[in-house]
Design a protein around this motif. Structure first.
Motif, PDB file in Angstrom:
ATOM      1  N   ILE A   7       0.909  -1.290  -0.141  1.00  0.00           N
ATOM      2  CA  ILE A   7       0.028  -0.059  -0.013  1.00  0.00           C
ATOM      3  C   ILE A   7       0.771   1.317  -0.136  1.00  0.00           C
ATOM      4  N   TRP A   8       2.096   1.185   0.769  1.00  0.00           N
ATOM      5  CA  TRP A   8       2.824   2.318   0.807  1.00  0.00           C
ATOM      6  C   TRP A   8       3.504   2.615  -0.612  1.00  0.00           C
ATOM      7  N   ILE A   9       3.970   1.533  -1.244  1.00  0.00           N
ATOM      8  CA  ILE A   9       4.306   1.374  -2.611  1.00  0.00           C
ATOM      9  C   ILE A   9       3.270   2.290  -3.544  1.00  0.00           C
ATOM     10  N   GLU A  10       2.179   1.672  -3.536  1.00  0.00           N
ATOM     11  CA  GLU A  10       1.038   2.045  -4.339  1.00  0.00           C
ATOM     12  C   GLU A  10       0.517   3.527  -4.299  1.00  0.00           C
ATOM     13  N   GLU A  11       0.671   4.135  -2.997  1.00  0.00           N
ATOM     14  CA  GLU A  11       0.347   5.353  -2.696  1.00  0.00           C
ATOM     15  C   GLU A  11       1.510   6.369  -3.091  1.00  0.00           C
ATOM     16  N   ASN A  12       2.776   5.956  -2.797  1.00  0.00           N
ATOM     17  CA  ASN A  12       3.959   6.926  -2.986  1.00  0.00           C
ATOM     18  C   ASN A  12       4.529   6.890  -4.257  1.00  0.00           C
ATOM     19  N   LEU A  13       4.691   5.498  -5.050  1.00  0.00           N
ATOM     20  CA  LEU A  13       5.270   5.173  -6.023  1.00  0.00           C
ATOM     21  C   LEU A  13       4.393   4.948  -7.414  1.00  0.00           C
ATOM     22  N   GLY A  14       3.268   4.835  -7.153  1.00  0.00           N
ATOM     23  CA  GLY A  14       2.185   4.559  -8.032  1.00  0.00           C
ATOM     24  C   GLY A  14       1.799   3.246  -8.417  1.00  0.00           C
ATOM     25  N   TRP A  15       0.780   2.983  -9.317  1.00  0.00           N
ATOM     26  CA  TRP A  15       0.406   1.748  -9.768  1.00  0.00           C
ATOM     27  C   TRP A  15       1.323   1.056 -10.354  1.00  0.00           C
ATOM     28  N   ASN A  16       2.443   1.683 -11.413  1.00  0.00           N
ATOM     29  CA  ASN A  16       3.124   1.015 -12.085  1.00  0.00           C
ATOM     30  C   ASN A  16       4.023  -0.025 -11.244  1.00  0.00           C
TER      31      ASN A  16
END
Length: 524
Positions: A195-204
């Motif tokens: 979830i941290w990755i999705e919110e900070n780095l994006g869906w890609n």
């Protein structure tokens, strides 16, 4: 014991198709690989499933209501298709091959979604709906992934339990506890790191990591093939059930004693006296064996237990829908950090991850101290399921009280902390570990030998039906309440809805369901 081991292993083969050697094949080492794979697979599944709604809203530009329905349908379909995966694993392929095929299908679906998320040409323009071709790519990837998840979750736990000595029930019980631990650990990674990755780095980045993680899981599982033991598929269990039922209906007027005399003549052992009328299938039909009749009776005996767990999963569905909506309008600040609502599932996951090792340690210590060789009666699957169902009812009572308080405070311009939702998350988390963990062990252990994948899939199918029935209950409650004034759950503002009354309804329905479960569990 030696004879039992010889008989059991005589049914199992190694990767060459020869008789499995208990010194080389199977055992705790082989089943441990399954637990490692489940961590990665469940991390991928949950990290995408719990955040698809954001992708559908922000990248694919679907309306909020349609996005929510798409996520619910994806989750429900994934778990419902475990029946298909279990059927294939029991009927046509070994559980090893079934996992390989469906995990590859899940990976291909995920790759297709990753390509679409990477390429702006495959996404709609801002403020535009997806084109037909863009929708086709999205749904193809989404439901290829759903079908893959269904096969994986049906085949993987049954394959892991196949590696162990079935004469040691405590070993089987421990495996399903640690399998559930792995499932929760994957969920914890999904609820925090992903979830941290999705919110900070994006869906890609999220999609890319998911593809790599699932590929690694597939490789790890495949590398264990020399030490696995394999059970040959036993043909279609549905065909055998249909054959028994059709023959019993044709002979419904025949004498029951005549059928039971035939069972005794052929020296077949009866497991129980339920569904005795099915013994009539043996009269005048040489194509039906007493073993097939017993398989059918055993499988039918599992269905009332399965049906009694569906209502609990209606409560779990709320954690991904209304609980998220509640969290979004509550105070999510913790010092300078803003807590993502989806990360609230960390609370029950942490409780589960702490509970399972303590549970296993307590059981082992108690057995050693009291010199008990077998499983403890107080920890039997049926009792664990019952306790889980009771906690589900309690969690909805707590949820109703918290929502009523949140609504009153919101109308007084006071915003409650999101941590108030922690109570319902923890109670439902404990309910899930007791119910789902107990179901996996119960359905595998009690199922006919040739129906274990399909029977284990009933655990996941219960989850699927819970999601679908949750949607039906929302519609029905709104329809009925609308006739008496104002719908309980209407519009986009929870402060002007009566979600607390809906939670109260779920509490009452789960309490009635608990009484229903106790009735069937005592008769089993």
């Amino acid at each position: 014991m030696a004879n039992e081991m010889s008989f059991e292993y005589g049914e199992l083969e190694d990767w060459r198709g020869e008789k499995a050697d208990p010194r080389k094949h199977g055992g705790v080492r082989a089943s441990s690989i399954v637990c490692v794979v489940e961590v990665l697979e469940n991390m991928v599944f949950l990290s995408n499933a719990t955040n698809f709604i954001a992708y559908f809203l922000k990248s694919m530009h679907y309306p909020a209501a349609e996005s929510a329905n798409m996520v619910t349908n994806f989750m429900g379909t994934s778990f419902l298709l475990t029946i298909l995966g279990g059927f294939i694993g029991d009927s046509f392929f070994t559980r090893f091959k079934t996992f390989i095929i469906f995990c590859t299908l899940e990976l291909l679906g995920l790759i297709l979604l990753t390509v679409q998320a990477q390429d702006s040409r495959l996404q709609p323009a801002i403020n535009s709906k997806p084109s037909k071709s863009q929708e086709a790519i999205l749904y193809a990837g989404l439901y290829a992934m759903a079908a893959g998840v269904g096969g994986v979750k049906a085949a993987l736990p049954a394959h892991g339990a196949d590696q162990l000595d079935h004469s040691k029930q405590r070993l089987i019980s421990a495996f399903f506890n640690w399998y559930f631990f792995s499932l929760c650990f994957g969920g914890l990674i999904a609820s925090t790191v992903m979830i941290w990755i999705e919110e900070n780095l994006g869906w890609n980045w999220s999609f890319k990591i998911s593809v790599v993680a699932l590929s690694v899981a597939l490789c790890i599982f495949s590398m264990g093939f020399p030490i696995y033991r394999y059970k040959r598929p036993g043909g279609s269990p549905l065909t055998r059930i249909y054959k028994v039922l059709a023959s019993a209906i044709r002979n419904r007027k025949a004498s029951l004693s005549e059928a039971e005399n035939r069972i005794e003549i052929f020296g077949e052992k009866r497991n129980h006296d339920k569904f005795r009328s099915l013994n009539k299938a043996l009269i005048g039909d040489s194509n039906v064996t007493a073993t097939e009749v017993e398989e059918t009776k055993t499988f039918l005996g599992l269905l009332p237990i399965f049906a009694s767990t569906i209502m609990m999963n209606c409560c779990l569905a709320q954690l991904m829908t209304f609980s998220v909506e509640q969290g979004n309008i509550m105070d999510r600040s913790l010092n300078n950090f803003r807590i993502p609502t989806q990360s609230l599932s960390v609370f029950p996951l942490m409780v589960m991850l702490a509970f399972i090792p303590l549970y296993e340690y307590s059981v082992r210590l108690f057995r050693i101290k009291n010199n008990l060789p077998g499983r403890l009666n107080m920890f039997q699957p049926l009792r664990r399921i019952g306790l889980g169902l009771a906690l589900a009812s309690g969690s909805m009572a707590v949820a109703a009280i918290v929502e009523a308080k949140r609504r009153v405070e919101a109308n007084n311009n006071v915003t409650l902390s999101v941590f108030w939702l922690g109570w319902q998350y923890v109670l439902l988390g404990l309910s899930d570990i007791l119910t789902l963990g107990g179901m996996l062990e119960f359905f595998y252990s009690e199922a006919p030998d040739k129906m274990r994948s399909m029977s284990t899939a009933l655990s996941w199918c219960s989850t699927s039906m819970g999601y679908f029935i949750s949607s039906v209950l929302v519609t029905l409650s709104n329809s009925v309440s609308g006739h008496f004034g104002k719908v309980w759950i209407g519009g986009n503002d929870l402060n002007h809805s009566r979600l607390d009354l809906f939670y109260t309804l779920l509490c009452i329905l789960n309490l009635l369901n608990l009484l229903n479960y106790i009735f069937w569990a005592r008769r089993y």
